[in-house]
Design a protein around this motif. Structure first.
Motif, PDB file in Angstrom:
ATOM      1  N   LYS A  70       0.830  -1.210   0.000  1.00 42.18           N
ATOM      2  CA  LYS A  70       0.000   0.000   0.000  1.00 42.18           C
ATOM      3  C   LYS A  70       0.857   1.250   0.000  1.00 42.18           C
ATOM      4  O   LYS A  70       0.622   2.199  -0.753  1.00 42.18           O
ATOM      5  CB  LYS A  70      -0.928   0.002   1.220  1.00 42.18           C
ATOM      6  CG  LYS A  70      -2.097  -0.956   1.141  1.00 42.18           C
ATOM      7  CD  LYS A  70      -2.950  -0.883   2.413  1.00 42.18           C
ATOM      8  CE  LYS A  70      -4.152  -1.804   2.347  1.00 42.18           C
ATOM      9  NZ  LYS A  70      -4.956  -1.768   3.597  1.00 42.18           N
ATOM     10  N   LEU A  71       1.870   1.280   0.863  1.00 39.59           N
ATOM     11  CA  LEU A  71       2.716   2.462   0.998  1.00 39.59           C
ATOM     12  C   LEU A  71       3.551   2.716  -0.250  1.00 39.59           C
ATOM     13  O   LEU A  71       3.817   3.863  -0.617  1.00 39.59           O
ATOM     14  CB  LEU A  71       3.628   2.306   2.213  1.00 39.59           C
ATOM     15  CG  LEU A  71       2.940   2.408   3.578  1.00 39.59           C
ATOM     16  CD1 LEU A  71       3.812   1.804   4.667  1.00 39.59           C
ATOM     17  CD2 LEU A  71       2.622   3.864   3.909  1.00 39.59           C
ATOM     18  N   LEU A  72       3.957   1.649  -0.930  1.00 40.79           N
ATOM     19  CA  LEU A  72       4.803   1.794  -2.114  1.00 40.79           C
ATOM     20  C   LEU A  72       4.002   2.003  -3.393  1.00 40.79           C
ATOM     21  O   LEU A  72       4.400   2.794  -4.257  1.00 40.79           O
ATOM     22  CB  LEU A  72       5.679   0.545  -2.271  1.00 40.79           C
ATOM     23  CG  LEU A  72       6.809   0.373  -1.254  1.00 40.79           C
ATOM     24  CD1 LEU A  72       7.344  -1.052  -1.298  1.00 40.79           C
ATOM     25  CD2 LEU A  72       7.924   1.379  -1.500  1.00 40.79           C
ATOM     26  N   ASN A  73       2.878   1.308  -3.542  1.00 36.94           N
ATOM     27  CA  ASN A  73       2.180   1.266  -4.831  1.00 36.94           C
ATOM     28  C   ASN A  73       1.063   2.283  -4.973  1.00 36.94           C
ATOM     29  O   ASN A  73       0.577   2.505  -6.076  1.00 36.94           O
ATOM     30  CB  ASN A  73       1.604  -0.133  -5.062  1.00 36.94           C
ATOM     31  CG  ASN A  73       2.671  -1.169  -5.353  1.00 36.94           C
ATOM     32  OD1 ASN A  73       3.793  -1.060  -4.892  1.00 36.94           O
ATOM     33  ND2 ASN A  73       2.326  -2.188  -6.123  1.00 36.94           N
ATOM     34  N   ASP A  74       0.643   2.902  -3.872  1.00 30.13           N
ATOM     35  CA  ASP A  74      -0.476   3.855  -3.929  1.00 30.13           C
ATOM     36  C   ASP A  74       0.040   5.285  -3.757  1.00 30.13           C
ATOM     37  O   ASP A  74       0.260   5.735  -2.627  1.00 30.13           O
ATOM     38  CB  ASP A  74      -1.495   3.526  -2.829  1.00 30.13           C
ATOM     39  CG  ASP A  74      -2.697   4.447  -2.864  1.00 30.13           C
ATOM     40  OD1 ASP A  74      -2.766   5.328  -3.749  1.00 30.13           O
ATOM     41  OD2 ASP A  74      -3.576   4.302  -1.976  1.00 30.13           O
ATOM     42  N   PRO A  75       0.241   6.040  -4.840  1.00 31.05           N
ATOM     43  CA  PRO A  75       0.769   7.400  -4.738  1.00 31.05           C
ATOM     44  C   PRO A  75      -0.142   8.349  -3.967  1.00 31.05           C
ATOM     45  O   PRO A  75       0.314   9.402  -3.493  1.00 31.05           O
ATOM     46  CB  PRO A  75       0.897   7.846  -6.196  1.00 31.05           C
ATOM     47  CG  PRO A  75       0.899   6.592  -6.998  1.00 31.05           C
ATOM     48  CD  PRO A  75       0.043   5.626  -6.238  1.00 31.05           C
ATOM     49  N   SER A  76      -1.430   7.989  -3.818  1.00 29.44           N
ATOM     50  CA  SER A  76      -2.360   8.859  -3.096  1.00 29.44           C
ATOM     51  C   SER A  76      -2.324   8.624  -1.590  1.00 29.44           C
ATOM     52  O   SER A  76      -2.944   9.380  -0.831  1.00 29.44           O
ATOM     53  CB  SER A  76      -3.793   8.636  -3.603  1.00 29.44           C
ATOM     54  OG  SER A  76      -4.265   7.333  -3.263  1.00 29.44           O
ATOM     55  N   HIS A  77      -1.607   7.591  -1.142  1.00 29.52           N
ATOM     56  CA  HIS A  77      -1.516   7.306   0.287  1.00 29.52           C
ATOM     57  C   HIS A  77      -0.842   8.471   0.995  1.00 29.52           C
ATOM     58  O   HIS A  77       0.142   9.036   0.509  1.00 29.52           O
ATOM     59  CB  HIS A  77      -0.708   6.025   0.511  1.00 29.52           C
ATOM     60  CG  HIS A  77      -0.846   5.457   1.889  1.00 29.52           C
ATOM     61  ND1 HIS A  77      -0.331   6.067   3.021  1.00 29.52           N
ATOM     62  CD2 HIS A  77      -1.443   4.313   2.330  1.00 29.52           C
ATOM     63  CE1 HIS A  77      -0.592   5.338   4.091  1.00 29.52           C
ATOM     64  NE2 HIS A  77      -1.274   4.266   3.692  1.00 29.52           N
ATOM     65  N   GLU A  78      -1.377   8.850   2.149  1.00 33.06           N
ATOM     66  CA  GLU A  78      -0.849  10.003   2.889  1.00 33.06           C
ATOM     67  C   GLU A  78       0.638   9.868   3.173  1.00 33.06           C
ATOM     68  O   GLU A  78       1.378  10.859   3.179  1.00 33.06           O
ATOM     69  CB  GLU A  78      -1.618  10.165   4.212  1.00 33.06           C
ATOM     70  CG  GLU A  78      -1.153  11.351   5.042  1.00 33.06           C
ATOM     71  CD  GLU A  78      -1.896  11.468   6.358  1.00 33.06           C
ATOM     72  OE1 GLU A  78      -1.653  12.462   7.088  1.00 33.06           O
ATOM     73  OE2 GLU A  78      -2.718  10.571   6.662  1.00 33.06           O
ATOM     74  N   PHE A  79       1.099   8.645   3.381  1.00 28.81           N
ATOM     75  CA  PHE A  79       2.502   8.416   3.725  1.00 28.81           C
ATOM     76  C   PHE A  79       3.208   7.580   2.650  1.00 28.81           C
ATOM     77  O   PHE A  79       4.083   6.772   2.949  1.00 28.81           O
ATOM     78  CB  PHE A  79       2.596   7.746   5.095  1.00 28.81           C
ATOM     79  CG  PHE A  79       2.036   8.594   6.208  1.00 28.81           C
ATOM     80  CD1 PHE A  79       2.731   9.696   6.681  1.00 28.81           C
ATOM     81  CD2 PHE A  79       0.788   8.309   6.757  1.00 28.81           C
ATOM     82  CE1 PHE A  79       2.214  10.482   7.704  1.00 28.81           C
ATOM     83  CE2 PHE A  79       0.261   9.094   7.780  1.00 28.81           C
ATOM     84  CZ  PHE A  79       0.978  10.186   8.247  1.00 28.81           C
ATOM     85  N   HIS A  80       2.800   7.818   1.400  1.00 29.87           N
ATOM     86  CA  HIS A  80       3.406   7.110   0.267  1.00 29.87           C
ATOM     87  C   HIS A  80       4.930   7.201   0.310  1.00 29.87           C
ATOM     88  O   HIS A  80       5.497   8.265   0.571  1.00 29.87           O
ATOM     89  CB  HIS A  80       2.893   7.706  -1.036  1.00 29.87           C
ATOM     90  CG  HIS A  80       3.582   7.203  -2.264  1.00 29.87           C
ATOM     91  ND1 HIS A  80       3.533   5.889  -2.663  1.00 29.87           N
ATOM     92  CD2 HIS A  80       4.370   7.856  -3.181  1.00 29.87           C
ATOM     93  CE1 HIS A  80       4.231   5.743  -3.777  1.00 29.87           C
ATOM     94  NE2 HIS A  80       4.753   6.902  -4.104  1.00 29.87           N
ATOM     95  N   VAL A  81       5.573   6.062   0.063  1.00 31.32           N
ATOM     96  CA  VAL A  81       7.033   6.000   0.023  1.00 31.32           C
ATOM     97  C   VAL A  81       7.461   5.881  -1.430  1.00 31.32           C
ATOM     98  O   VAL A  81       7.096   4.933  -2.129  1.00 31.32           O
ATOM     99  CB  VAL A  81       7.561   4.811   0.850  1.00 31.32           C
ATOM    100  CG1 VAL A  81       9.086   4.716   0.735  1.00 31.32           C
ATOM    101  CG2 VAL A  81       7.147   4.960   2.313  1.00 31.32           C
ATOM    102  N   ASN A  82       8.249   6.840  -1.882  1.00 30.78           N
ATOM    103  CA  ASN A  82       8.683   6.893  -3.273  1.00 30.78           C
ATOM    104  C   ASN A  82       9.959   6.070  -3.467  1.00 30.78           C
ATOM    105  O   ASN A  82      10.722   5.859  -2.536  1.00 30.78           O
ATOM    106  CB  ASN A  82       8.942   8.349  -3.676  1.00 30.78           C
ATOM    107  CG  ASN A  82       9.131   8.513  -5.160  1.00 30.78           C
ATOM    108  OD1 ASN A  82       8.541   7.789  -5.962  1.00 30.78           O
ATOM    109  ND2 ASN A  82       9.967   9.463  -5.555  1.00 30.78           N
ATOM    110  N   GLY A  83      10.160   5.628  -4.698  1.00 28.80           N
ATOM    111  CA  GLY A  83      11.407   4.956  -5.026  1.00 28.80           C
ATOM    112  C   GLY A  83      11.262   3.540  -5.526  1.00 28.80           C
ATOM    113  O   GLY A  83      12.217   2.962  -6.047  1.00 28.80           O
TER     114      GLY A  83
END
Length: 301
Positions: free
Chosen positions: A21-34
């Protein structure tokens, strides 16, 4: 930042859903990029109910909700990705799975515990060094923003001791503190660093207390329970005062903070938690398990 295709080995823990969820969902409040989870191998241990009973549900969720490609072996994961999350909840299988992917020389994060035996942990490290593979293993609790704030609060002087606590469920297939005890032990190491000299344990049906003395004389404790609160926390004792370690104080989830560190590992090859410290933690847990079983104080080799 390079966007990496990430593979997961082992779909028998809720961590795989949290990370995806954190990696694949750019709309997540705490999205992790990279990076993005692209491929996964389900795995699962047939003699461990908390492993095999969860594989189907998490596999379906990753496939249906996030479009993750499901493959039939760890090798297929390693071939199809740039970096690997080895997430199998059963620490007994980590060495075998790591052996199978080592020749692909992809950076690997191995979820806690690295292994459930010190000799197997050392073999993973030996293979990683021989193949030039960047690796890291850690509990997410040491990356909680509240923990990082406590470590950074140096105006009260050096840390001269620490007490950490949390739930300490036991599982027969994961010896002693390798199951849930490792979380509070990782927190203790986040505060005190490596250098433990001696460990003793008092335990009964509901509670455990691990007392550990460091080589420089500092004392740290871990208190675990199987009744009452399931919250984690701690106190860092500094020269001029003591600081409560509130791992829930910041809205950013510790899984996101851990993923920030994992992406740095994948991108740079540099681990925020040294493998030497992780090896000591595995030896610490073995010694604590021995003390729990025998009632004796155990010197750390």
């Amino acid at each position: 930042m390079k966007q990496m295709n990430i593979g997961i080995i082992g779909l028998d823990t809720s961590h795989v859903v949290q990370f995806t969820k954190l990696l694949n969902d750019p709309s997540h409040e705490f999205h992790v990029n990279g990076g993005k989870v692209a491929v996964a191998f389900p795995g699962g241990s047939p003699d461990f109910e908390l492993s095999h009973s969860r594989v189907e549900g998490f596999t379906t969720q990753l496939s249906d909700e996030f479009g993750v490609s499901i493959v039939d072996s760890p090798e297929a994961v390693a071939e199809a990705c740039d970096a690997i999350l080895l997430e199998s909840v059963d620490g007994r299988v980590h060495l075998d799975q790591f052996r199978r992917i080592a020749s692909y020389r992809k950076p690997v994060y191995i979820d806690k515990p690295l292994t459930v035996r010190a000799d197997e942990a050392q073999e993973i490290v030996t293979i990683a060094k021989a193949e030039g593979i960047p690796i890291m293993s850690s509990s997410a609790l040491r990356f909680a923003e509240g923990m990082k704030a406590a470590v950074a609060q140096t105006e009260l002087g050096d840390i001269i001791g620490a007490d950490c606590y949390g739930p300490m469920a036991l599982q027969p297939t994961q010896p002693g503190y390798f199951w849930y005890g490792i979380h509070s032990i990782e927190m203790l190491y986040a505060l005190l660093g490596k250098g433990c000299a001696e460990i003793s344990v008092k335990a009964n049906a509901d509670h455990d207390v691990i007392t550990a003395e460091w080589q420089d004389g500092r004392i740290g404790t871990v208190r675990g329970n199987r009744k009452g609160s399931s919250k984690f926390g701690g106190v860092a004792h500094r020269v001029k005062g003591s600081i409560f370690v509130d791992v829930y104080a910041n809205p950013k989830p510790y899984y996101a903070s851990l993923l920030d560190s994992i992406i740095r590992l994948f991108q740079t090859g540099s681990a925020d938690v040294t493998i030497e410290e992780t090896l000591e933690i595995i030896r610490f847990i073995e010694a604590a398990n021995e003390s729990r079983a025998t009632g004796k104080s155990i010197r750390l080799a």
